[in-house]
Enzyme design. Sequence first.
Site, mmCIF file in Angstrom:
data_model
loop_
_atom_site.group_PDB
_atom_site.id
_atom_site.type_symbol
_atom_site.label_atom_id
_atom_site.label_comp_id
_atom_site.label_asym_id
_atom_site.label_seq_id
_atom_site.Cartn_x
_atom_site.Cartn_y
_atom_site.Cartn_z
ATOM 1 N N SER A 111 41.112 -69.523 90.453
ATOM 2 C CA SER A 111 41.258 -70.442 89.329
ATOM 3 C C SER A 111 41.386 -69.713 87.997
ATOM 4 O O SER A 111 41.449 -70.357 86.946
ATOM 5 C CB SER A 111 40.057 -71.396 89.277
ATOM 6 N N HIS A 145 46.283 -73.178 93.192
ATOM 7 C CA HIS A 145 44.974 -73.547 92.661
ATOM 8 C C HIS A 145 44.699 -75.020 92.946
ATOM 9 O O HIS A 145 45.210 -75.911 92.259
ATOM 10 C CB HIS A 145 44.929 -73.264 91.153
ATOM 11 N N GLU A 157 47.848 -76.461 91.038
ATOM 12 C CA GLU A 157 48.492 -75.612 90.044
ATOM 13 C C GLU A 157 49.169 -74.455 90.784
ATOM 14 O O GLU A 157 48.527 -73.740 91.548
ATOM 15 C CB GLU A 157 47.432 -75.089 89.082
ATOM 16 N N ASN A 195 42.144 -73.939 83.402
ATOM 17 C CA ASN A 195 40.865 -73.388 82.972
ATOM 18 C C ASN A 195 40.909 -72.709 81.609
ATOM 19 O O ASN A 195 39.862 -72.529 80.981
ATOM 20 C CB ASN A 195 40.319 -72.433 84.029
#
Length: 287
Positions: A111, A145, A157, A195
């Site tokens: 991530s 992700h 993702e 993130n």
Amino acid sequence: MSVPHGIRTLGVLGAVPVLLHDKSSEQVARGLSLADKLLAKDVAKGRITNEEAKEARDRITVIGPEAGIKGFRDVDMVVEAVSENLALKQSIFSSFAAELRPDAILATNTSSISITKIASSAVPQGVSSASEEGKKSAGRVVGLHFFNPVPVMKLVELISALQTSPEVLERARVFATACGKEVTTSKDVPGFVSNALLMPFINEAIMHLEKGIATREDIDTTLKLGMNHPMGPLQLGIIGLDTCLAIQQTLYEGTGDSKYRPSVLLERMVDAQWYGRKNGKGFYEYN
């Protein structure tokens, strides 16, 4: 539910044979138990029949410690979902390169960590990264992700390493779409899109609590009722505060930008091994 268990469950529900491996037999047992519960829930809600649930469960094959990664030799695609630790991921991808078919897609569920760094570890020892063999081996690495809880969250993702081939990127997109997910793409930057935006938000909320600006309840209620968020930033314990800290550290080290510096309170919570929902205590108590 952990991300690895969620990815596995998606696979079996999508009629894809799934091989499951973890060094911890406890984690394997926990994962199979969660799969059984999810399948039973889907049967109870009329989403699938008992026969379909049994067929899905039968599509899971556990690869034991004696076989290890060698048990994945014939797969078309492998998805790594270990903790956010670059050295650990590099070791795994080095083993993938040595043991798996040369055309198998090697996906990481990181991530925040650089896909390019992970891809470089998939070049066999003694082979130049600039050679055709080196470029081909690293070119099969891609970032996928998934978000927790995986069966519920609709997004994946997709991240291309500098080395990822267009064919591998497209095959990974097709796989994610076949799992019923919406796919967005990001460049290979620390934290990607998700993130790089989410972690500073959570970190700032923790800093507000640390400074005594507001209580945990008032911080979370402000975001829920004022911004219509489904849960407050301090309630996002499903991610795991240890994972949040690892991502924050990756962001800070990768950019040098002070906005990503982890709060002291976050570091101390992890020092105390208070990770959130995953082990019962974080900013709240979880039963």
